[in-house]
Design a protein around this motif. Structure first.
Motif, mmCIF file in Angstrom:
data_model
loop_
_atom_site.group_PDB
_atom_site.id
_atom_site.type_symbol
_atom_site.label_atom_id
_atom_site.label_comp_id
_atom_site.label_asym_id
_atom_site.label_seq_id
_atom_site.Cartn_x
_atom_site.Cartn_y
_atom_site.Cartn_z
ATOM 1 N N LEU A 1 0.811 -1.218 0.000
ATOM 2 C CA LEU A 1 0.000 0.000 0.000
ATOM 3 C C LEU A 1 0.847 1.272 0.000
ATOM 4 C CD1 LEU A 1 -3.109 -0.140 -0.062
ATOM 5 C CD2 LEU A 1 -2.104 -2.219 0.824
ATOM 6 N N GLY A 2 2.167 1.124 -0.057
ATOM 7 C CA GLY A 2 3.045 2.278 -0.171
ATOM 8 C C GLY A 2 3.239 3.069 1.103
ATOM 9 N N VAL A 3 3.030 2.439 2.260
ATOM 10 C CA VAL A 3 3.180 3.161 3.529
ATOM 11 C C VAL A 3 4.128 2.425 4.481
ATOM 12 C CG1 VAL A 3 1.022 4.474 3.509
ATOM 13 C CG2 VAL A 3 1.000 2.097 4.285
ATOM 14 N N ALA A 4 5.046 1.643 3.926
ATOM 15 C CA ALA A 4 5.981 0.887 4.767
ATOM 16 C C ALA A 4 6.860 1.806 5.608
ATOM 17 C CB ALA A 4 6.852 -0.020 3.898
ATOM 18 N N GLY B 1 -4.314 10.616 4.237
ATOM 19 C CA GLY B 1 -4.076 9.669 3.156
ATOM 20 C C GLY B 1 -3.259 8.474 3.614
ATOM 21 N N GLN B 2 -2.242 8.718 4.451
ATOM 22 C CA GLN B 2 -1.432 7.622 4.982
ATOM 23 C C GLN B 2 -2.262 6.719 5.895
ATOM 24 O OE1 GLN B 2 1.616 10.147 6.690
ATOM 25 N NE2 GLN B 2 3.113 9.517 5.147
ATOM 26 N N GLN B 3 -3.131 7.329 6.701
ATOM 27 C CA GLN B 3 -4.003 6.532 7.562
ATOM 28 C C GLN B 3 -4.922 5.641 6.734
ATOM 29 O OE1 GLN B 3 -6.057 8.577 10.752
ATOM 30 N NE2 GLN B 3 -4.361 10.000 11.049
ATOM 31 N N ARG B 4 -5.413 6.172 5.613
ATOM 32 C CA ARG B 4 -6.265 5.368 4.738
ATOM 33 C C ARG B 4 -5.476 4.176 4.185
ATOM 34 N NH1 ARG B 4 -11.505 5.418 4.930
ATOM 35 N NH2 ARG B 4 -11.833 7.569 4.307
ATOM 36 N N GLY B 5 -4.212 4.409 3.836
ATOM 37 C CA GLY B 5 -3.370 3.318 3.354
ATOM 38 C C GLY B 5 -3.158 2.249 4.411
ATOM 39 N N VAL B 6 -2.961 2.668 5.661
ATOM 40 C CA VAL B 6 -2.794 1.713 6.764
ATOM 41 C C VAL B 6 -4.086 0.926 6.976
ATOM 42 C CG1 VAL B 6 -2.374 1.475 9.251
ATOM 43 C CG2 VAL B 6 -1.015 3.091 7.901
ATOM 44 N N GLU B 7 -5.226 1.610 6.865
ATOM 45 C CA GLU B 7 -6.508 0.920 7.022
ATOM 46 C C GLU B 7 -6.691 -0.138 5.935
ATOM 47 O OE1 GLU B 7 -11.080 2.159 7.976
ATOM 48 O OE2 GLU B 7 -10.138 3.079 6.236
ATOM 49 N N PHE B 8 -6.316 0.198 4.706
ATOM 50 C CA PHE B 8 -6.363 -0.780 3.612
ATOM 51 C C PHE B 8 -5.459 -1.972 3.934
ATOM 52 C CE2 PHE B 8 -7.875 1.386 -0.539
ATOM 53 C CZ PHE B 8 -8.928 1.992 0.126
ATOM 54 N N ALA B 9 -4.250 -1.679 4.416
ATOM 55 C CA ALA B 9 -3.292 -2.746 4.727
ATOM 56 C C ALA B 9 -3.847 -3.666 5.811
ATOM 57 C CB ALA B 9 -1.959 -2.145 5.167
ATOM 58 N N ARG B 10 -4.483 -3.085 6.824
ATOM 59 C CA ARG B 10 -5.061 -3.909 7.889
ATOM 60 C C ARG B 10 -6.180 -4.797 7.350
ATOM 61 N NH1 ARG B 10 -7.767 -1.053 13.018
ATOM 62 N NH2 ARG B 10 -9.327 -0.572 11.434
ATOM 63 N N ALA B 11 -7.001 -4.249 6.448
ATOM 64 C CA ALA B 11 -8.065 -5.054 5.846
ATOM 65 C C ALA B 11 -7.480 -6.203 5.022
ATOM 66 C CB ALA B 11 -8.957 -4.174 4.975
ATOM 67 N N LEU B 12 -6.419 -5.931 4.273
ATOM 68 C CA LEU B 12 -5.795 -6.967 3.452
ATOM 69 C C LEU B 12 -5.101 -8.025 4.301
ATOM 70 C CD1 LEU B 12 -4.229 -4.898 0.526
ATOM 71 C CD2 LEU B 12 -6.354 -6.201 0.529
ATOM 72 N N ALA B 13 -4.673 -7.638 5.501
ATOM 73 C CA ALA B 13 -3.960 -8.572 6.376
ATOM 74 C C ALA B 13 -4.838 -9.731 6.823
ATOM 75 C CB ALA B 13 -3.408 -7.833 7.594
ATOM 76 N N THR B 14 -6.156 -9.584 6.711
ATOM 77 C CA THR B 14 -7.054 -10.685 7.058
ATOM 78 C C THR B 14 -7.177 -11.696 5.919
ATOM 79 O OG1 THR B 14 -9.084 -9.623 6.234
ATOM 80 C CG2 THR B 14 -8.397 -9.083 8.483
#
Length: 252
Positions: free
Chosen positions: A139-142, A155-168
Motif C-alpha cells: 500500500l506504499g506506507v511501509a 491519506g497515509q491513515q487510509r493506506g494503513v486501514e487498507f493494509a489492515r483489511a488486506l492482512a485478514t
C-alpha cells in the motif's frame, strides 16, 4: 461466477425501509460500486453484508454459503473484510501494530496470546510482523510502520486501514467511501491502489461519492435510492440512465 449474492434483502428501522428488496451479484475478480444519494441505504447494505446488522428478510450468499446471522468475526474469517468511511484505526499504536491486529484473525495462537507475548507465540508473531510489513509495502506506507497513527496524514491513515483489511486475507474487500476526505491527488492514488488490490486477485465492492473515481475503476455499478435498487449496469450506461441522472448524477 458470483462470489457474493444478495437476494431480496430488507432492513427496516421502525417505519423506514433503509434497504428495500435489494438484489444483485458480485462476480469474482470484479470491482463493483454502489452509489446513490445520502440516505440511500449504501452503508446499511455494507453493515448487513459484514454482519454488523441483521436483515429483516432476504438472503446473503458468499462463496455459495449463506452468511445471514453470522457474527462479523465469523464473516471475516470466511473471507470478507471491510474499511469504514470514518477511519477506525487504534490511536496510541503504530501503523505496523494496527496491521498486525488485523493479521491475528489468521493466527493459530489468537489475539490475546499474542498480546501477552507468550514465548510459544514468538515464531508466529515474527511471521505476522513480516506479513504485515508486506501489506504496508504493497500500500506504499511501509516507511510509516513505526509511526504512531495520529502522526500520519489522512491519506497515509487510509493506506494503513487498507493494509489492515488486506492482512485478514480477504476474498472480498468492502470499501466504504475510500476517497472520503482525500484531495484530488490522494484520490487518484487510492484509485491506483484499488486497481492493484484487484490485480492481486481480490474482489472489491465499494461505496463512493466521487463519481470520477467510480467511473474510472468500476466494472459495474449498482444505484440505490431510498433503499431501492433503481439501476445496475456498466459505468457508461449508468451515466446515460435518465432516472440515475434525475435522482443522483444531475445534468452536468
Amino acid at each position: 461466477m458470483a462470489l457474493l449474492e444478495i437476494q431480496n434483502l430488507n432492513r427496516r428501522f421502525g417505519g423506514l425501509r433503509a434497504v428495500n428488496n435489494v438484489s444483485f451479484n458480485v462476480e469474482q475478480g470484479m470491482i463493483k460500486a454502489v452509489i446513490g444519494p445520502n440516505g440511500a441505504g449504501k452503508t446499511t447494505l455494507f453493515n448487513l453484508i459484514a454482519g454488523n446488522l441483521p436483515a429483516n428478510s432476504g438472503k446473503i450468499y458468499f462463496n455459495n454459503a449463506q452468511i445471514n446471522g453470522r457474527k462479523p468475526y465469523q464473516i471475516a474469517k470466511q473471507g470478507i473484510s471491510r474499511t469504514y468511511q470514518n477511519i477506525k484505526l487504534f490511536h496510541g499504536m503504530t501503523a505496523l501494530e494496527n496491521v498486525m491486529l488485523g493479521r491475528h484473525i489468521r493466527s493459530k495462537a489468537g489475539f490475546m496470546a499474542g498480546m501477552l507475548n507468550l514465548p510459544w507465540t514468538w515464531p508466529e508473531e515474527k511471521k505476522i510482523k513480516e506479513k504485515s510489513m508486506e501489506y504496508l509495502g504493497l500500500l506504499g506506507v511501509a516507511e510509516c510502520a513505526d509511526t504512531e497513527i495520529s502522526n500520519l496524514s489522512f491519506g497515509q491513515q487510509r493506506g494503513v486501514e487498507f493494509a489492515r483489511a488486506l492482512a485478514t486475507e480477504p476474498t472480498l474487500l468492502l470499501l466504504d467511501e475510500p476517497a472520503a476526505g482525500l484531495n484530488i491527488y490522494e484520490t487518484a492514488e487510492i484509485g491506483r491502489l484499488i486497481m492493484k488490490i484487484r490485480g492481486s486477485g481480490i474482489t472489491v465492492l465499494l461505496v463512493e461519492h466521487d463519481m470520477s473515481l467510480v467511473m474510472d475503476i468500476s466494472d459495474e455499478i449498482v444505484v440505490l435510492s431510498f433503499g431501492e435498487k433503481i439501476a445496475e449496469d456498466i459505468p457508461h450506461n449508468i451515466q446515460q440512465n435518465e432516472e440515475v441522472i434525475r435522482v443522483y448524477l444531475g445534468d452536468d
